[in-house]
Structure formats: structure tokens, C-alpha cells
Write an enzyme that holds these catalytic residues in place. Structure first.
Site, PDB file in Angstrom:
ATOM      1  N   PRO A 179       0.788  -1.231   0.000  1.00 23.87           N
ATOM      2  CA  PRO A 179       0.000   0.000   0.000  1.00 23.87           C
ATOM      3  C   PRO A 179       0.816   1.275   0.000  1.00 23.87           C
ATOM      4  O   PRO A 179       1.850   1.363   0.661  1.00 23.87           O
ATOM      5  CB  PRO A 179      -0.816  -0.104   1.292  1.00 23.87           C
ATOM      6  CG  PRO A 179      -0.133  -1.112   2.130  1.00 23.87           C
ATOM      7  CD  PRO A 179       0.519  -2.070   1.170  1.00 23.87           C
ATOM      8  N   ASN A 180       0.334   2.212  -0.775  1.00 28.64           N
ATOM      9  CA  ASN A 180       0.866   3.580  -0.909  1.00 28.64           C
ATOM     10  C   ASN A 180       2.175   3.656  -1.686  1.00 28.64           C
ATOM     11  O   ASN A 180       2.664   4.744  -1.968  1.00 28.64           O
ATOM     12  CB  ASN A 180       1.028   4.248   0.471  1.00 28.64           C
ATOM     13  CG  ASN A 180      -0.289   4.313   1.219  1.00 28.64           C
ATOM     14  OD1 ASN A 180      -1.260   4.845   0.682  1.00 28.64           O
ATOM     15  ND2 ASN A 180      -0.349   3.745   2.402  1.00 28.64           N
ATOM     16  N   ARG A 202       4.787  10.911  -2.772  1.00 24.97           N
ATOM     17  CA  ARG A 202       4.489  10.758  -1.351  1.00 24.97           C
ATOM     18  C   ARG A 202       5.724  11.073  -0.480  1.00 24.97           C
ATOM     19  O   ARG A 202       6.811  10.566  -0.780  1.00 24.97           O
ATOM     20  CB  ARG A 202       4.085   9.288  -1.190  1.00 24.97           C
ATOM     21  CG  ARG A 202       4.306   8.686   0.135  1.00 24.97           C
ATOM     22  CD  ARG A 202       4.161   7.179   0.106  1.00 24.97           C
ATOM     23  NE  ARG A 202       3.890   6.754   1.473  1.00 24.97           N
ATOM     24  CZ  ARG A 202       4.164   5.557   1.956  1.00 24.97           C
ATOM     25  NH1 ARG A 202       4.666   4.632   1.181  1.00 24.97           N
ATOM     26  NH2 ARG A 202       3.900   5.279   3.203  1.00 24.97           N
ATOM     27  N   TYR A 254      10.903   9.048   1.195  1.00 21.27           N
ATOM     28  CA  TYR A 254      10.907   8.029   0.146  1.00 21.27           C
ATOM     29  C   TYR A 254      11.524   8.467  -1.183  1.00 21.27           C
ATOM     30  O   TYR A 254      11.566   7.683  -2.129  1.00 21.27           O
ATOM     31  CB  TYR A 254       9.474   7.530  -0.090  1.00 21.27           C
ATOM     32  CG  TYR A 254       8.850   6.919   1.147  1.00 21.27           C
ATOM     33  CD1 TYR A 254       9.361   5.744   1.696  1.00 21.27           C
ATOM     34  CD2 TYR A 254       7.760   7.517   1.777  1.00 21.27           C
ATOM     35  CE1 TYR A 254       8.803   5.182   2.830  1.00 21.27           C
ATOM     36  CE2 TYR A 254       7.189   6.960   2.918  1.00 21.27           C
ATOM     37  CZ  TYR A 254       7.719   5.792   3.436  1.00 21.27           C
ATOM     38  OH  TYR A 254       7.172   5.237   4.562  1.00 21.27           O
ATOM     39  N   ASN A 265       8.094  -5.459  -0.449  1.00 24.64           N
ATOM     40  CA  ASN A 265       7.919  -4.304   0.436  1.00 24.64           C
ATOM     41  C   ASN A 265       6.426  -4.215   0.703  1.00 24.64           C
ATOM     42  O   ASN A 265       5.661  -3.721  -0.136  1.00 24.64           O
ATOM     43  CB  ASN A 265       8.438  -3.022  -0.212  1.00 24.64           C
ATOM     44  CG  ASN A 265       8.364  -1.844   0.752  1.00 24.64           C
ATOM     45  OD1 ASN A 265       7.756  -1.946   1.821  1.00 24.64           O
ATOM     46  ND2 ASN A 265       8.966  -0.721   0.377  1.00 24.64           N
ATOM     47  N   ALA A 304       2.885  -0.613   5.049  1.00 24.36           N
ATOM     48  CA  ALA A 304       2.356  -0.637   6.413  1.00 24.36           C
ATOM     49  C   ALA A 304       1.834  -2.012   6.830  1.00 24.36           C
ATOM     50  O   ALA A 304       1.762  -2.320   8.032  1.00 24.36           O
ATOM     51  CB  ALA A 304       1.262   0.412   6.551  1.00 24.36           C
ATOM     52  N   GLU A 334      12.312  -9.521   2.569  1.00 26.18           N
ATOM     53  CA  GLU A 334      11.574  -8.316   2.984  1.00 26.18           C
ATOM     54  C   GLU A 334      12.467  -7.091   2.784  1.00 26.18           C
ATOM     55  O   GLU A 334      13.628  -7.105   3.207  1.00 26.18           O
ATOM     56  CB  GLU A 334      11.207  -8.464   4.468  1.00 26.18           C
ATOM     57  CG  GLU A 334      10.540  -7.229   5.062  1.00 26.18           C
ATOM     58  CD  GLU A 334      10.241  -7.405   6.562  1.00 26.18           C
ATOM     59  OE1 GLU A 334      10.285  -8.547   7.082  1.00 26.18           O
ATOM     60  OE2 GLU A 334       9.978  -6.382   7.204  1.00 26.18           O
ATOM     61  N   HIS A 349      12.639  -2.599   2.847  1.00 22.84           N
ATOM     62  CA  HIS A 349      12.041  -1.291   3.135  1.00 22.84           C
ATOM     63  C   HIS A 349      12.968  -0.208   2.630  1.00 22.84           C
ATOM     64  O   HIS A 349      14.200  -0.337   2.728  1.00 22.84           O
ATOM     65  CB  HIS A 349      11.811  -1.119   4.640  1.00 22.84           C
ATOM     66  CG  HIS A 349      10.897  -2.155   5.188  1.00 22.84           C
ATOM     67  ND1 HIS A 349       9.538  -2.111   4.994  1.00 22.84           N
ATOM     68  CD2 HIS A 349      11.149  -3.299   5.855  1.00 22.84           C
ATOM     69  CE1 HIS A 349       8.993  -3.176   5.535  1.00 22.84           C
ATOM     70  NE2 HIS A 349       9.949  -3.930   6.061  1.00 22.84           N
ATOM     71  N   ARG A 369      12.330   5.253  12.936  1.00 19.99           N
ATOM     72  CA  ARG A 369      11.026   5.925  12.823  1.00 19.99           C
ATOM     73  C   ARG A 369      10.132   5.558  14.015  1.00 19.99           C
ATOM     74  O   ARG A 369      10.618   5.126  15.047  1.00 19.99           O
ATOM     75  CB  ARG A 369      10.412   5.573  11.465  1.00 19.99           C
ATOM     76  CG  ARG A 369      11.326   5.999  10.310  1.00 19.99           C
ATOM     77  CD  ARG A 369      10.734   5.688   8.962  1.00 19.99           C
ATOM     78  NE  ARG A 369       9.512   6.447   8.733  1.00 19.99           N
ATOM     79  CZ  ARG A 369       8.634   6.182   7.746  1.00 19.99           C
ATOM     80  NH1 ARG A 369       8.872   5.177   6.910  1.00 19.99           N
ATOM     81  NH2 ARG A 369       7.548   6.913   7.605  1.00 19.99           N
TER      82      ARG A 369
HETATM   83  C1  DQA Z   1       8.070   1.199   4.198  1.00 17.14           C
HETATM   84  C2  DQA Z   1       8.050   1.453   5.708  1.00 17.14           C
HETATM   85  C3  DQA Z   1       6.662   1.250   6.271  1.00 17.14           C
HETATM   86  O1  DQA Z   1       6.652   1.496   7.676  1.00 17.14           O
HETATM   87  C4  DQA Z   1       5.685   2.197   5.625  1.00 17.14           C
HETATM   88  O2  DQA Z   1       4.372   1.965   6.099  1.00 17.14           O
HETATM   89  C5  DQA Z   1       5.730   2.149   4.134  1.00 17.14           C
HETATM   90  C6  DQA Z   1       7.031   2.024   3.467  1.00 17.14           C
HETATM   91  C7  DQA Z   1       9.441   1.517   3.561  1.00 17.14           C
HETATM   92  O3  DQA Z   1       9.668   1.069   2.447  1.00 17.14           O
HETATM   93  O4  DQA Z   1      10.254   2.231   4.164  1.00 17.14           O
HETATM   94  O5  DQA Z   1       4.713   2.292   3.468  1.00 17.14           O
HETATM   95  O6  DQA Z   1       7.816  -0.184   3.977  1.00 17.14           O
END
Ligand code: DQA
Length: 140
Positions: A10-11, A18, A23, A72, A75, A96, A98, A105
Site C-alpha cells: 500500500p501507498n 508521497r 521516500y 515491500n 504498512a 523483505e 524497506h 522511525r
Molecule cells: C516502508 C516502511 C513502512 O513502515 C511504511 O508503512 C511504508 C514504506 C518503507 O519502504 O520504508 O509504506 O515499507
């Protein structure tokens, strides 16, 4: 040729737009093209969804035929028992990743439901986290 899926949650469709301070200002689609040229020895696929169920479905779809998944989960990393179970249920190894260093954070980002079922975790290297994830499958 090894088949690897990059799976974004998501996102992450809004990368480049964003929260650029966290990011960056690059869209993932542009970066993915660069990855495809760099890893011409891998068959790379890309899927993004904002829906937990669609991510579970995708893991089931590729999880018995692909050689690896770079995930990735955004959230959902911090909330999803369903995605954790899907990773455990499939045969394909999942790394995994990020973009941000989630440990620098908010507290709620420090826990991942997914890590336990993943082959490894790469975080905090910006978009380069995805490249490092792919490298890990080249050396298998
Ligand atoms: C994320 C870190 C997550 O906490 C966050 O909700 C994201 C992006 C990252 O790539 O740093 O959407 O996965």
C-alpha cells in the site's frame, strides 16, 4: 533464467509523490526499468497493490513457481498476520525490503510480522534496498 517478483504494498504506487523527504522523488515504475536493464540475467516481474488480499493472492500465484520475491509490504508489514502466513505457506523464498530505516522511525514501525518467515530483511538503503534484495537471489 531465474524468475523474481518485486511486490509492493500500500501507498507505494505514490513513490515520487508521497513524503519525498522519506521516500525520495523517483517513481517506482522508472526505477523498475533501470532494474530490468541492470538485471538482464533475471526475469523480473512487478506487481503493486493497496489491498492485503491481493498481495496474499499474488504470493499464492507465484509462490510455487518463481525463484524469489522481493517484498515491500508497506504498512502491512506491521499489521498483517495474513501476509505472514502466506509467506510461510509458499515454497518461494521472500526477502523483505524497506526503503526507509524503519528502526529510526515511529515505534509501531519497529515490529514486522513478516521477518520471521522471510529469508532475510534489507532496510534503510532507499530504493537501493530493492537492488540488494535482487542481488541476494543472484547468489543463491
Ligand atoms: C516502508 C516502511 C513502512 O513502515 C511504511 O508503512 C511504508 C514504506 C518503507 O519502504 O520504508 O509504506 O515499507
Amino acid at each position: 533464467m531465474k524468475k523474481i517478483l518485486i511486490l509492493n504494498g500500500p501507498n507505494l504506487n505514490l513513490l515520487g509523490v508521497r513524503e519525498k523527504g522519506i521516500y525520495g522523488d523517483q517513481s517506482f515504475e522508472v526505477y523498475f526499468e533501470a532494474l530490468k536493464s541492470k538485471f538482464s540475467d533475471l526475469e523480473l516481474h512487478y506487481f503493486q497493490s493497496n489491498s492485503e488480499g491481493a498481495i496474499v493472492d499474488k504470493l499464492h500465484e507465484v509462490g510455487f513457481s518463481f525463484d524469489g520475491v522481493v517484498l515491500n509490504a508497506g504498512a502491512y508489514t506491521h499489521t498483517s498476520v495474513a501476509i505472514a502466513d502466506a509467506i510461510a505457506a509458499i515454497n518461494t523464498a521472500v526477502v523483505e525490503v524497506h526503503i526507509s530505516n524503519v528502526h529510526q522511525r515511529e515505534e509501531f514501525r519497529h515490529h514486522s510480522y513478516l521477518s520471521k518467515n522471510c529469508k532475510g530483511v534489507i532496510l534503510g538503503f532507499g530504493f537501493d534496498s530493492y537492488r540488494l534484495g535482487l542481488e541476494s537471489f543472484k547468489n543463491d
